[in-house]
Design an enzyme around this catalytic site. Structure first.
Site, PDB file in Angstrom:
ATOM      1  CG  HIS A  54       0.610   8.175  12.481  1.00 40.01           C
ATOM      2  ND1 HIS A  54       0.043   6.967  12.208  1.00 40.01           N
ATOM      3  CD2 HIS A  54       0.023   9.059  11.621  1.00 40.01           C
ATOM      4  CE1 HIS A  54      -0.838   7.088  11.233  1.00 40.01           C
ATOM      5  NE2 HIS A  54      -0.874   8.357  10.864  1.00 40.01           N
ATOM      6  CD  GLU A 105       4.275   8.252  11.532  1.00 39.45           C
ATOM      7  OE1 GLU A 105       4.534   8.018  12.732  1.00 39.45           O
ATOM      8  OE2 GLU A 105       3.708   7.435  10.783  1.00 39.45           O
ATOM      9  CG  HIS A 162      -2.154   4.755  13.287  1.00 38.75           C
ATOM     10  ND1 HIS A 162      -0.962   4.176  12.946  1.00 38.75           N
ATOM     11  CD2 HIS A 162      -3.039   4.337  12.340  1.00 38.75           C
ATOM     12  CE1 HIS A 162      -1.115   3.443  11.852  1.00 38.75           C
ATOM     13  NE2 HIS A 162      -2.371   3.523  11.469  1.00 38.75           N
ATOM     14  CG  ASP A 182       0.858   4.787  16.043  1.00 39.22           C
ATOM     15  OD1 ASP A 182       0.216   3.755  15.787  1.00 39.22           O
ATOM     16  OD2 ASP A 182       1.135   5.644  15.184  1.00 39.22           O
TER      17      ASP A 182
END
Length: 154
Positions: free
Chosen positions: A5, A87, A126, A136
């Protein structure tokens, strides 16, 4: 599967405590106008990799994190049930740093060793599991560079 992400809070800004606060459920809605829009979201990721490559883990790899939302991979829905979410502090259009690629590759190698089902083909964005809904890590993410690093000897 490993889901990559991209996140920045506030949008297009790096640094600060805001991502931690979001994932720990303590984001103050009045701290920035954008935060009022996302107040009350219950989201989490297993890990965050900052611009300098530092890694923070929020959720055990043995537990479900809430990072994928409505998602599907190879015909199987609800990707939160069978994936690890990482992330990267960044945006769809800002190039990610070399330190982030190295940290992500190191983490991916460890996870691939612990979970043999995670292969290079099962490291996805993602955007790949929620097309049309999520973009993303975006076009700024260099997938071929990540894969090249993963093929290097550790």
């Amino acid at each position: 599967m490993l889901v990559v992400h991209g996140i920045s809070l506030p949008p297009n800004q790096f640094g600060g405590p805001w991502i931690d606060d979001l994932f720990l459920g303590r984001l103050e809605p009045h701290a920035h106008p954008y935060f009022a829009e996302i107040a009350g979201l219950e989201v989490s990721a297993h890990c965050l990799i900052r611009r300098d490559g530092s890694l923070t883990q929020y959720v055990s790899f043995l537990e479900r994190a809430w990072h994928a939302g409505r998602s599907c991979f190879m015909g199987r829905e609800a990707c939160n049930d069978f994936s690890i979410g990482v992330e990267l502090e960044g945006t769809d259009t800002t190039p990610y740093t070399e330190a982030q690629y190295q940290s992500l590759a190191d983490l991916a190698r460890c996870l691939m060793g612990a979970y043999p089902q995670i292969t290079c083909e099962r490291i996805v964005g993602h955007c790949d599991i929620a097309p049309g809904r999520k973009t993303d890590p975006g076009p700024a993410f260099n997938w071929s560079h990540l894969r090249a690093i993963l093929l290097e000897p550790a």
